[in-house]
Every structure is written in C-alpha cells, then in structure tokens.
Design a protein around this motif. Structure first.
Motif, PDB file in Angstrom:
ATOM      1  N   ARG A 165       5.938   2.336   4.467  1.00  0.00           N
ATOM      2  CA  ARG A 165       7.293   2.834   4.507  1.00  0.00           C
ATOM      3  C   ARG A 165       7.785   2.716   5.952  1.00  0.00           C
ATOM      4  O   ARG A 165       7.340   2.377   7.020  1.00  0.00           O
ATOM      5  CB  ARG A 165       7.408   4.393   4.169  1.00  0.00           C
TER       6      ARG A 165
ATOM      7  N   LEU B 276      -0.640  -5.128   4.669  1.00  0.00           N
ATOM      8  CA  LEU B 276      -1.441  -4.037   4.655  1.00  0.00           C
ATOM      9  C   LEU B 276      -0.868  -2.827   5.664  1.00  0.00           C
ATOM     10  O   LEU B 276       0.116  -3.124   6.626  1.00  0.00           O
ATOM     11  CB  LEU B 276      -2.681  -4.463   5.636  1.00  0.00           C
ATOM     12  N   ALA B 277      -1.264  -1.746   5.277  1.00  0.00           N
ATOM     13  CA  ALA B 277      -0.601  -0.638   6.089  1.00  0.00           C
ATOM     14  C   ALA B 277      -1.528  -0.138   7.187  1.00  0.00           C
ATOM     15  O   ALA B 277      -2.662  -0.056   7.205  1.00  0.00           O
ATOM     16  CB  ALA B 277      -0.215   0.671   5.189  1.00  0.00           C
ATOM     17  N   LYS B 278      -1.093  -0.171   8.432  1.00  0.00           N
ATOM     18  CA  LYS B 278      -1.957   0.364   9.572  1.00  0.00           C
ATOM     19  C   LYS B 278      -1.261   1.817   9.958  1.00  0.00           C
ATOM     20  O   LYS B 278      -0.361   2.126  10.351  1.00  0.00           O
ATOM     21  CB  LYS B 278      -1.588  -0.322  10.800  1.00  0.00           C
ATOM     22  N   HIS B 279      -2.114   2.729   9.758  1.00  0.00           N
ATOM     23  CA  HIS B 279      -1.533   4.145  10.088  1.00  0.00           C
ATOM     24  C   HIS B 279      -2.416   4.606  11.492  1.00  0.00           C
ATOM     25  O   HIS B 279      -3.004   4.147  12.197  1.00  0.00           O
ATOM     26  CB  HIS B 279      -2.279   5.246   8.820  1.00  0.00           C
ATOM     27  N   ASP B 280      -1.604   5.552  11.999  1.00  0.00           N
ATOM     28  CA  ASP B 280      -1.871   5.948  13.485  1.00  0.00           C
ATOM     29  C   ASP B 280      -3.101   7.210  13.374  1.00  0.00           C
ATOM     30  O   ASP B 280      -3.549   7.265  12.535  1.00  0.00           O
ATOM     31  CB  ASP B 280      -0.798   6.404  13.973  1.00  0.00           C
ATOM     32  N   GLU B 281      -3.351   7.340  14.863  1.00  0.00           N
ATOM     33  CA  GLU B 281      -4.418   8.335  14.931  1.00  0.00           C
ATOM     34  C   GLU B 281      -4.043   9.828  14.836  1.00  0.00           C
ATOM     35  O   GLU B 281      -5.114  10.520  14.961  1.00  0.00           O
ATOM     36  CB  GLU B 281      -5.166   7.888  16.213  1.00  0.00           C
ATOM     37  N   LYS B 282      -3.132  10.044  14.058  1.00  0.00           N
ATOM     38  CA  LYS B 282      -2.727  11.624  13.915  1.00  0.00           C
ATOM     39  C   LYS B 282      -2.926  11.868  12.826  1.00  0.00           C
ATOM     40  O   LYS B 282      -2.824  11.515  11.633  1.00  0.00           O
ATOM     41  CB  LYS B 282      -1.108  11.567  14.096  1.00  0.00           C
ATOM     42  N   TYR B 283      -3.698  13.315  12.706  1.00  0.00           N
ATOM     43  CA  TYR B 283      -4.064  14.015  11.354  1.00  0.00           C
ATOM     44  C   TYR B 283      -3.338  15.468  11.465  1.00  0.00           C
ATOM     45  O   TYR B 283      -3.975  16.144  12.372  1.00  0.00           O
ATOM     46  CB  TYR B 283      -5.590  14.051  11.307  1.00  0.00           C
ATOM     47  N   MET B 284      -2.779  15.701  10.544  1.00  0.00           N
ATOM     48  CA  MET B 284      -2.329  17.022  10.453  1.00  0.00           C
ATOM     49  C   MET B 284      -1.614  17.794   9.072  1.00  0.00           C
ATOM     50  O   MET B 284      -1.476  16.636   8.197  1.00  0.00           O
ATOM     51  CB  MET B 284      -1.285  17.441  11.640  1.00  0.00           C
TER      52      MET B 284
ATOM     53  N   PRO C 152       0.806  -1.117  -0.063  1.00  0.00           N
ATOM     54  CA  PRO C 152      -0.052   0.127  -0.055  1.00  0.00           C
ATOM     55  C   PRO C 152       0.892   1.298  -0.116  1.00  0.00           C
ATOM     56  O   PRO C 152       2.219   1.409   0.491  1.00  0.00           O
ATOM     57  CB  PRO C 152      -0.768   0.083   1.464  1.00  0.00           C
ATOM     58  N   SER C 153       0.277   2.318  -0.402  1.00  0.00           N
ATOM     59  CA  SER C 153       1.177   3.872  -0.584  1.00  0.00           C
ATOM     60  C   SER C 153       1.366   4.206   0.875  1.00  0.00           C
ATOM     61  O   SER C 153       2.533   4.847   0.929  1.00  0.00           O
ATOM     62  CB  SER C 153       0.215   4.639  -1.375  1.00  0.00           C
ATOM     63  N   LEU C 154       0.850   3.748   1.752  1.00  0.00           N
ATOM     64  CA  LEU C 154       1.315   4.278   3.245  1.00  0.00           C
ATOM     65  C   LEU C 154       2.489   3.480   3.936  1.00  0.00           C
ATOM     66  O   LEU C 154       3.076   3.720   4.896  1.00  0.00           O
ATOM     67  CB  LEU C 154      -0.016   4.167   4.273  1.00  0.00           C
TER      68      LEU C 154
ATOM     69  N   GLN D  96       6.815   3.063   9.710  1.00  0.00           N
ATOM     70  CA  GLN D  96       5.077   3.093   9.821  1.00  0.00           C
ATOM     71  C   GLN D  96       4.609   1.869  10.326  1.00  0.00           C
ATOM     72  O   GLN D  96       5.558   0.879  10.249  1.00  0.00           O
ATOM     73  CB  GLN D  96       4.768   3.414   8.452  1.00  0.00           C
TER      74      GLN D  96
END
Lengths: 146, 240
Positions: free
Chosen positions: A97, A120-128, A93-95, A100
């Motif tokens: 890296r 699969l990529a698991k992203h965290d709960e941060k958004y900015m 997936p593109s996320l 991550q």
C-alpha cells in the motif's frame, strides 16, 4: 599456564582471525552483489542500463498508485531523494500500500519506466496493536520524524 | 579454574545433570506454556494482523539456533585447549539440536514470508546467511561422523566449528550491512525496541522456553553419550 596450553590458545585465536579475515575478503569481493535491492538513488548513481534485470526497493509514494484496465497498475518507488516509476500487472501482496516498503523485480525500459515481473512487500520493524496506533494518531505522535 | 573443571569429571557431571534435568524440563514446560498462551491471546498487529503470531515461534528459533552454535563453539575451544573428552562430547551433542532449531527458523520464516512479503524464499543477506548456518551444522555433523577415531574427529570438527563461527556476526549484522527484504533489527537498537510490550512478553517467554528446551536436549544427549562410551568400554574389557 604451560607452554603447550598457550600454544593451543594461540592456535584457536589464529582460527578465529583466519575465519574473520576470509569473511572480510569474501564480503568485500562481493560488494554490492550482496545488496538485495537498489534504491532509486542507486539507480541514478550506478546508471543501471535499460534491459538489465535487477531489484528496486523503497517506499510506495503516496497518491502514486494507479490502476489501469485489467490487472495493469502503476506506482512510484521513492527513497525520499529520487523516484522511479514502476509498471506491473499481477497480484500484489496484502501489505502492499501507499507509504509502505516495496521491492519490485524487473528491468528499466528505454523510457526509464521500471517494468516489474514481481512485486514484494517489505514491512518495517514496528509491531503494535491497532489500538496503540489509533491512540498515537489521536495524539498526533504517529509517524513523527519520519 | 578448579571450580568449573570439577564438573568436567564425568561422574560428577552425571550426578549434577541428573538432578538438574527435571527442573530444566519443568522450566521449559512452564515458559513454553505461558508463552504459547500469551502468544495466542495478544491482540493482532496493526499491519500484519494475526500473522504476527508466527513471530513467537520464528524469532526464538532463530535466536536459539545461533545460541546453540555459540555453545558448540565454546565447547570446541575448551576441547582444543583443555583436551577434555567431556568438552568434545558437549560440542558434538549441540550440533543436531542447533540444526533442528535452524531448520525450524527457516520453515517458520518461509511460512511467514509467503503471506507478508509475497514470497516463500528470497536470496537476501539475512536468509542466505541463515541457510548457510544450516549447511555449516550439517557439514560439522558429517565431518564428525566421517572420522572413526573419537579424539581425531573431535579435533577436526572443533577446528571447523570455530572457523564457522564467523557466520554468526554475519547473520546478526546482515540487515544493517546490506539492503534485505527481511526486516531490520527490532529489539537491540538505539531508542529501544520497536515492538509493543504486549508482543514482547510472549516473544521473551517463548525465547526462554526454547532456550530451556535446548539445554534439556543438550543435557540428555551428553548424558547418553557418556553412558554409551561407558558401556562400550565395559564391552571391550569383557571381550579383551
């Protein structure tokens, strides 16, 4: 409040309690079957045997991603305490890296190498927005205490 | 509580809700409009790029899906304890709306999961418990429709709704209790939200908009059910 109404309230309370008790029993019976993935530490403590299909999750260790010829690649999954090397061939997936979150689906071979069928990529709960990240990086506050 | 139950009189409810409805519609249009405008003009996220905008339609749908179930449960409790037909109608009216918001949460989540995670669907604790919410809604609707007698249908489905409410805390805490592919809590956490204010504004406006939208649909459904029962009674009186 009359006796009939009190009895009805007791009935509603018993429904809520009964539902909660049933849920607690089901969830404790399922135990770690409800876990979506094992961390590298879990893999060691649970002594997952080679050939058993499961999911492993953690962070992609920095400077661990290596691309072989063709689609083959290798990286290391870490939870800070333990690490598990992973081999995979296919699109990520593109996320995906280094540094991550990642979840790989597959099985360990006899040598302790995790052979993944899917990553699969698991992203965290941060958004900015990117500018905020740049400002944090300039001030040295970025990813402090992680 | 005489003040609350005064409005449980269908006549008073029809008057009050009739005058309230246009204001609810206006509030929904205003907040949804502002939320969408902000949602399309915020900067992209540092990791997810423009895909982050799916959050503004996905997260509020999931919140309102759970709120609707909470509303349905409270109405069911009033229905069981106070035996008031309006509470029965209110509980029954919330179910299909909640189911639609649940489906919207599942669909937008799937569309978000594919580009970010690399999968349309996974069987982790959060996704599975949320799919269960949809199944509970559908079972509630089926149960309510299967029993001919209105009062009996309301009793049986109220019992079902109250027991099913146990799934709400499971959905909420699934990402803390178990490892999931779904991200952890972003808003209600120690140390404050991990979402930048520039994303929080459209998120809260959309959440407000979805909430108003729920109450608009709910009010309309309760009103039409009251009118339905009235006209049926009139027809029966004429036939009888």
């Amino acid at each position: 409040m009359n006796a009939r109404k009190r009895r009805r309230i007791a009935f509603v309370a018993s429904l809520l309690l009964g539902g909660a008790a049933a849920a607690v029993l089901v969830i404790s019976a399922l135990q770690d079957n409800v876990l979506y993935f094992y961390s590298p530490s879990d893999v060691y403590t649970k002594k997952v045997s080679a050939g058993t299909a499961f999911r492993i999750g953690g962070l992609v260790q920095k400077h661990s991603v290596k691309h072989d010829s063709g689609m083959k690649m290798q990286f290391v999954v870490t939870d800070g305490a333990r690490t598990v090397p992973v081999e995979y061939s296919g699109d990520v997936p593109s996320l995906f890296r280094e540094g991550q979150g990642v979840v790989a689906i597959g099985r360990l071979n006899e040598g302790g190498l995790f052979q993944a069928d899917q990553v699969l990529a698991k992203h965290d709960e941060k958004y900015m927005p990117p500018e905020v990240v740049d400002a944090l990086k300039r001030s040295g506050e970025w990813q402090k205490g992680q | 509580m005489p003040s609350l139950f005064e409005f449980a009189n269908p006549k008073k409810f029809m008057d009050l809700s009739g005058s309230l409805l246009p204001w609810l519609v206006a509030a929904a249009a205003l907040t949804l409009g502002a939320g969408l405008l902000l949602g399309f003009t915020t900067p992209p996220d540092y990791q997810q790029g423009d895909t982050v905008r799916i959050m503004f339609v996905h997260v509020p749908a999931a919140w309102v899906a759970m709120m609707a179930y909470g509303v349905m449960t409270v109405a069911s409790i009033f229905g069981l304890v106070n035996r008031h037909p309006l509470a029965d109608i209110a509980a029954r009216a919330a179910a299909p709306i909640g189911a639609v918001f649940t489906a919207l949460g599942l669909i937008t989540g799937s569309l978000w999961g594919r580009p970010m995670w690399g999968a349309w669907w996974v069987w982790d604790g959060r996704l599975t418990s949320f799919l269960l919410l949809l199944l509970i809604y559908l079972a509630y609707i089926a149960l309510n429709d299967a029993i001919e007698n209105e009062t009996r249908a309301a009793r049986a489905s109220a019992v079902f709704a109250i027991v099913g409410a146990v799934n709400l805390p499971i959905i909420e805490f699934s990402v803390q209790w178990w490892t999931t592919l779904h991200q952890g809590e972003s808003i209600l956490r120690k140390g404050g939200p991990t979402i930048a204010p520039v994303f929080l504004w459209p998120l809260f406006l959309m959440a407000l908009g979805y909430t108003f939208l729920f109450f608009v649909f709910w009010t309309i459904r309760i009103r039409s059910e009251i009118l339905n029962r009235r006209s049926r009674t009139l027809l029966e009186m004429r036939a009888g």
